[in-house]
Design a protein around this motif. Sequence first.
Motif, short mmCIF file in Angstrom:
data_model
loop_
_atom_site.label_atom_id
_atom_site.label_comp_id
_atom_site.label_asym_id
_atom_site.label_seq_id
_atom_site.Cartn_x
_atom_site.Cartn_y
_atom_site.Cartn_z
N GLU A 321 30.89 9.65 27.30
CA GLU A 321 30.84 11.11 27.19
C GLU A 321 29.74 11.72 28.05
OE1 GLU A 321 32.96 12.91 25.58
OE2 GLU A 321 33.98 11.48 24.26
N GLU A 322 28.89 10.88 28.64
CA GLU A 322 27.78 11.32 29.49
C GLU A 322 26.82 12.25 28.74
OE1 GLU A 322 29.59 12.88 33.05
OE2 GLU A 322 29.97 10.86 33.85
N TRP A 323 26.56 11.92 27.49
CA TRP A 323 25.59 12.68 26.71
C TRP A 323 24.16 12.32 27.08
CZ3 TRP A 323 28.32 11.54 21.39
CH2 TRP A 323 29.48 12.32 21.29
N ILE A 324 23.99 11.20 27.75
CA ILE A 324 22.66 10.74 28.15
C ILE A 324 22.63 10.57 29.66
CG2 ILE A 324 22.12 9.66 25.93
CD1 ILE A 324 23.02 7.01 27.03
N ASP A 325 21.42 10.51 30.21
CA ASP A 325 21.26 10.34 31.66
C ASP A 325 21.12 8.87 32.05
OD1 ASP A 325 21.19 13.17 32.41
OD2 ASP A 325 19.32 13.23 31.29
N TYR A 326 20.50 8.09 31.17
CA TYR A 326 20.37 6.66 31.47
C TYR A 326 20.39 5.88 30.16
CZ TYR A 326 15.33 6.87 30.24
OH TYR A 326 14.13 7.03 29.60
N ILE A 327 20.78 4.60 30.27
CA ILE A 327 20.80 3.72 29.11
C ILE A 327 20.12 2.42 29.47
CG2 ILE A 327 23.08 2.69 29.59
CD1 ILE A 327 23.51 2.98 26.45
N VAL A 328 19.32 1.90 28.53
CA VAL A 328 18.55 0.67 28.75
C VAL A 328 18.89 -0.31 27.62
CG1 VAL A 328 16.29 -0.28 29.29
CG2 VAL A 328 16.70 2.16 29.61
N PRO A 329 20.05 -0.97 27.67
CA PRO A 329 20.34 -1.94 26.62
C PRO A 329 19.29 -3.04 26.59
CG PRO A 329 21.83 -2.20 28.49
CD PRO A 329 21.08 -0.93 28.71
N PRO A 347 27.62 -8.03 32.95
CA PRO A 347 28.86 -7.42 33.44
C PRO A 347 29.50 -6.45 32.44
CG PRO A 347 29.18 -9.76 32.96
CD PRO A 347 27.71 -9.50 32.91
N TRP A 348 29.33 -6.71 31.13
CA TRP A 348 29.91 -5.79 30.15
C TRP A 348 29.28 -4.41 30.26
CZ3 TRP A 348 28.69 -2.55 26.15
CH2 TRP A 348 29.76 -2.14 25.35
N TRP A 349 27.97 -4.34 30.35
CA TRP A 349 27.32 -3.05 30.48
C TRP A 349 27.60 -2.41 31.84
CZ3 TRP A 349 25.72 0.13 26.97
CH2 TRP A 349 25.38 -0.37 25.69
N SER A 350 27.74 -3.21 32.87
CA SER A 350 28.08 -2.67 34.19
C SER A 350 29.45 -2.00 34.15
CB SER A 350 28.05 -3.78 35.24
OG SER A 350 26.74 -4.30 35.38
N ARG A 351 30.41 -2.64 33.48
CA ARG A 351 31.73 -2.04 33.35
C ARG A 351 31.67 -0.77 32.50
NH1 ARG A 351 33.15 -7.49 32.47
NH2 ARG A 351 33.31 -7.13 30.21
N THR A 352 30.80 -0.76 31.50
CA THR A 352 30.72 0.38 30.60
C THR A 352 30.24 1.64 31.32
OG1 THR A 352 30.37 -1.03 28.66
CG2 THR A 352 29.59 1.24 28.50
N VAL A 353 29.27 1.50 32.21
CA VAL A 353 28.76 2.68 32.92
C VAL A 353 29.57 3.02 34.15
CG1 VAL A 353 26.40 2.20 32.11
CG2 VAL A 353 27.10 1.46 34.41
N ALA A 354 30.42 2.12 34.62
CA ALA A 354 31.18 2.35 35.85
C ALA A 354 32.02 3.62 35.72
CB ALA A 354 32.08 1.15 36.15
N GLY A 355 31.96 4.46 36.73
CA GLY A 355 32.72 5.70 36.75
C GLY A 355 32.06 6.85 36.01
N THR A 356 30.87 6.63 35.46
CA THR A 356 30.12 7.70 34.80
C THR A 356 28.88 8.03 35.63
OG1 THR A 356 28.57 6.35 33.47
CG2 THR A 356 30.81 6.63 32.60
N VAL A 358 25.99 8.06 34.15
CA VAL A 358 24.89 7.44 33.40
C VAL A 358 24.35 6.25 34.16
CG1 VAL A 358 24.24 6.34 31.23
CG2 VAL A 358 25.89 8.21 31.22
N GLN A 359 23.05 6.23 34.35
CA GLN A 359 22.41 5.15 35.10
C GLN A 359 22.05 4.01 34.15
OE1 GLN A 359 19.28 7.48 36.90
NE2 GLN A 359 20.47 7.85 38.74
N LEU A 360 22.30 2.78 34.59
CA LEU A 360 22.08 1.59 33.79
C LEU A 360 20.79 0.90 34.22
CD1 LEU A 360 22.96 -0.64 31.78
CD2 LEU A 360 24.31 -1.64 33.66
#
Length: 434
Positions: A321-329, A347-356, A358-360
């Motif tokens: 939903e792009e409610w955040i600017d970056y995520i740090v799992p 790779p799971w987190w990379s796929r999750t942010v792909a196309g958004t 939100v910076q990982l």
Amino acid sequence: MRRITRRAFAVAALSAAAAAPAPGSAAARGREADGGRPEFRGMWLATVANRDWPSRPGLPAAAQQAELRAYLDAAVARRLNTVVFQVRPTADALWPSPYEPWSEYLTGVQGRDPGWDPLGSAVREAHRRGLELHAWFNPYRIANHTDPTRLVPTHPARLHPDWAVPYGGKLYYNPGLPEVRAFVQDAILDAVERYDIDGVHFDDYFYPYPVAGRTFDDDAAFEEYGGGFATRADWRRDNIDRLVRETGERVRDARSPGGGRWPGRGRGRRPRRTHHRPVRFGISPFAIWRNQATDPEGSDTRAGVQTYDDLYADTRRWVREEWIDYIVPQVYWNIGFPAADYAKLLPWWSRTVAGTRVQLCIGEALYKAGAPGQPPAWQDPAELSRHLTLARGYPQVRGHLFFSAKEVAEDRTGAMARVVADHYHGPVRPPRPA
């Protein structure tokens, strides 16, 4: 985990200071070297229970300031560019907040003025060194005990006892109450409005981590507000979703031209702080959204805690939903760890942010390097460097954040030095907000 001695800290700090560029130099301004790609290179600076800073409560203000500067110098010496500074560890404040008392971790007494402004000083000193300063807030933790009478008489949890829930030996604000959610945001936005911070940062504590045999008593709130939901779990997730979405909106409003609405609880309209730089909103959650055995969209992990089900934190949705600017799992496991393999979560987190947008950024467990009781992989000083090498293969990864500042300064096994030697050949800027 053994505590760093003050002597060892002083030695590390002096070494860091010797290696640090002079304030105001090109290096201190964070100028890119070698044409390097902008990336987060950061550390968490924890204050809860005096984990990193101050080394103990009650130090004179000058000693606290010197320790803080030494940590910032250590960040520069390690070619980091971001410090995530914990300024609201337990429903308190490391700045003169009109909403909550001064933190006991400064003076040893909650509500006692330390005689200086730690957040204001941290912002100035970080920026002098070319570092970004992200203010780290824990949204709902009130105290590391369950006795409200130990809080100052003017504490919001004492003025509104119905806001507080004891659970697992700690005291929490109830996320199910709309007035709590509004208050928490007001307390946070006070710092955003007052200071030229670079980010607002939440950690992994939303609803508390499960404690066997204990129940989080939110029956009354669920009865009043949960009628439109099929289950209590759905209602709890909606409460946390609202906190994240609304906080993001208010941070963006505060940093935008003409913004600065202040829907505070009867405190009136406040002037907007004119920021010289954009303010990001980021979250560092526990790294397991859901296991694949629970949800086909989940990660190939077998973790005992899943944020969606146990903390009621739908971290994947916040990204989508792009409610955040970056995520740090917080990917705090070694490569090959059976239940939660770093090489599978990346790779799971990379796929999750792909196309958004939100910076990982990946949270790294520097504190495990060389620690007794950790798996053999963590006894090898090269383990963390291998993490960064692996991450280079995923363009969505925009950097790494290390837990925490004490280990960055001490570097007991040389793991951080290895990361710097292998990967941080020159200073780079953090990535600009998308």
